[in-house]
Scaffold this motif. Sequence first.
Motif, PDB file in Angstrom:
ATOM      1  N   PHE A 415       3.908  91.567   2.554  1.00  0.00           N
ATOM      2  CA  PHE A 415       4.750  90.851   3.707  1.00  0.00           C
ATOM      3  C   PHE A 415       4.251  90.425   4.984  1.00  0.00           C
ATOM      4  CE2 PHE A 415       7.361  93.875   1.022  1.00  0.00           C
ATOM      5  CZ  PHE A 415       7.968  93.042  -0.091  1.00  0.00           C
ATOM      6  N   LEU A 416       3.983  89.402   4.961  1.00  0.00           N
ATOM      7  CA  LEU A 416       3.349  88.978   6.426  1.00  0.00           C
ATOM      8  C   LEU A 416       4.103  88.971   7.699  1.00  0.00           C
ATOM      9  CD1 LEU A 416       1.702  85.792   4.813  1.00  0.00           C
ATOM     10  CD2 LEU A 416       0.357  88.121   5.607  1.00  0.00           C
ATOM     11  N   LEU A 417       3.464  89.435   9.008  1.00  0.00           N
ATOM     12  CA  LEU A 417       3.969  89.244  10.014  1.00  0.00           C
ATOM     13  C   LEU A 417       3.396  87.971  10.594  1.00  0.00           C
ATOM     14  CD1 LEU A 417       2.699  92.481  11.571  1.00  0.00           C
ATOM     15  CD2 LEU A 417       4.992  92.153  11.004  1.00  0.00           C
ATOM     16  N   GLU A 418       4.357  87.292  11.397  1.00  0.00           N
ATOM     17  CA  GLU A 418       4.182  85.934  11.903  1.00  0.00           C
ATOM     18  C   GLU A 418       3.058  86.078  13.000  1.00  0.00           C
ATOM     19  OE1 GLU A 418       6.154  81.866  13.802  1.00  0.00           O
ATOM     20  OE2 GLU A 418       7.408  83.612  13.176  1.00  0.00           O
ATOM     21  N   THR A 419       2.876  87.074  13.610  1.00  0.00           N
ATOM     22  CA  THR A 419       2.009  87.340  14.682  1.00  0.00           C
ATOM     23  C   THR A 419       1.245  88.623  14.419  1.00  0.00           C
ATOM     24  OG1 THR A 419       3.141  86.208  16.339  1.00  0.00           O
ATOM     25  CG2 THR A 419       1.324  87.614  17.141  1.00  0.00           C
ATOM     26  N   PRO A 420      -0.007  88.549  13.983  1.00  0.00           N
ATOM     27  CA  PRO A 420      -0.684  89.697  13.827  1.00  0.00           C
ATOM     28  C   PRO A 420      -0.782  90.787  14.935  1.00  0.00           C
ATOM     29  CG  PRO A 420      -1.882  87.978  12.931  1.00  0.00           C
ATOM     30  CD  PRO A 420      -0.923  87.460  13.979  1.00  0.00           C
TER      31      PRO A 420
END
Length: 581
Positions: A415-420
């Motif tokens: 699951f990705l964060l839009e802003t790392p």
Amino acid sequence: SVWDRQRPPPAAAAMAPAPQRPAHVSPEVLAQVCEFDEGELKWVPAKEPSAAVAVKLAKAVSGKRCLVVGEREVPLADVRAVAALSPKLLTLQVKGQGHMGLRCDDGPSMEAFVKELVSNKADYERFEQYDQSSVQSYFQYYAKLANQQNMLQDSVRTSLYQEAILSNPSDFTGATVMDVGAGSGILSFFSCQAGAAVVYAVEASSAAETVRTLAAANTMNLRGAEVRVVNKPLETIGEEVPEKVDCIVSEPIGTFLFNERMIETYICARDRFLKPGGKLFPNVGNLCIAPFSDAVLHGEQAGKNSFWNNTSFYGLDLTAAAPRSRREHLTQPVVDYINPECLVSEYITTRFDFMTCTLESLQNIEIPFTFAVGQPCLVHGIAGWFDAVFEGSDSVVTLSTAPWCPGTHWYQIRFLLETPLAVNAGQILEGTLKMEANSLQSYYIKIHMGIQGTGITSSAERIDLKDPEYRFFTSTNTYVPPGTQGAFGQQAQAVDGSAVGGPAAYGQAMAGQVYPQQAQQGQEFRPAKAEPPAGAPPMQLLKEATSGSATRTSQQQQRPAHQGSASRCTTRSRSAKREVR
């Protein structure tokens, strides 16, 4: 690890109990129990109990939801029908007991109680609550033999289910067994081979006919067991299964353990049909999560909006839609194999005990987390996988889908964060992963995390678990674990760049590296280039795998060796939205 059936979780891997929803106080009414007088054709007060009694919903000692009428407990799974004949009269149809009336003079209290009862009872009629197009597609998918074949060809899945059943004869010899979601019938047939006397193969799709066909063709291979096929959804079964069973077997597992919400059907089966002291196979699901860093993956997903950056598309400027396209791709769960070196912290494990967890507890799942990051990096999101545990009377078997284990058709998920988040070595990540059940037989996931003590946060507000990107089949950059051939023909690579294969090769590649539990012993943790991820199996386990032997708790026989790339690359991908597990 898949290679050690009884390995306890690493000391570094936190084991958290399954999260529960806050306690809910159910309404209680004082009601007169009634019975139907066939001569008078009306409901009249029952002789026993003659006085009004307290009626409420509660949790029994077993953990199951029940209806309490005075001193009597009625399992909610046995309540077949509920009808409010008037604001003050409620009638119930109870399995094995017939009809019962409850009369209460307090109309508003009765109305609140009926609403609560109907809501709780609906948990046992799940398919009526779901989007019907989703349900239809679900059963159409499982009716096809090509899809059943792909599941059977996942040799890790099939061989470990076989081992779990056959290595526990005490639980199956002479037993009555139910197979929930039987599909091709493979678990029913394993149960027969383990000595079961009767197996109820419950399959709602038309694949039930295949179970009948194979059972009839394999009479000599089923040790005289009787296979009774029930071609209905579990929730609608009535007299087709007139008895309680000794054991329930099922493969109710989806992506990230809970996609498809089949585990809820499994729990319905437990509540309705399992004898006290009976067994579930599997009986535990461990959900594991860890932060990861993968700039290539994040860049791929973020860059998929390139079409919408077109400033002259038939005379139109599409760039105004580009931000939305970017968000859509970054909120897709990514299903593929994860390079263990991408994990930047020890993982945490949340245990779900299928013997005791309730349907209610699976509607909203909340997993708080704290991770100590051991290296400076950009954290791009949360990685997840699961273990299915079979704790039988004779042996314990674990089916693990962890990144360092042989690949399965479930892969792993990210699951990705839009802003790392830019994190330094030694900093702490803290946050929460929330799962909300939906009518599409899946969950919406929300992740919020931040760097402890800084106020720096990032989040993923709405991830649809049923809408994944199957990256293993769409990207040439995807990781290929040892023993697996990539969808584009790429092979797993050893540390020196040469192609390798099999679990043993992974152990050889990692041999001699320092397992990072040294940090717990007061030593400074300095990750090495080829060091396994925090929470990975100890070195001795990897070396044990090199021998090619499989270790079981009973130590009586070896598990069938995992097949090579030819079999695993044929395992299924349910890449359509409705079909993802």
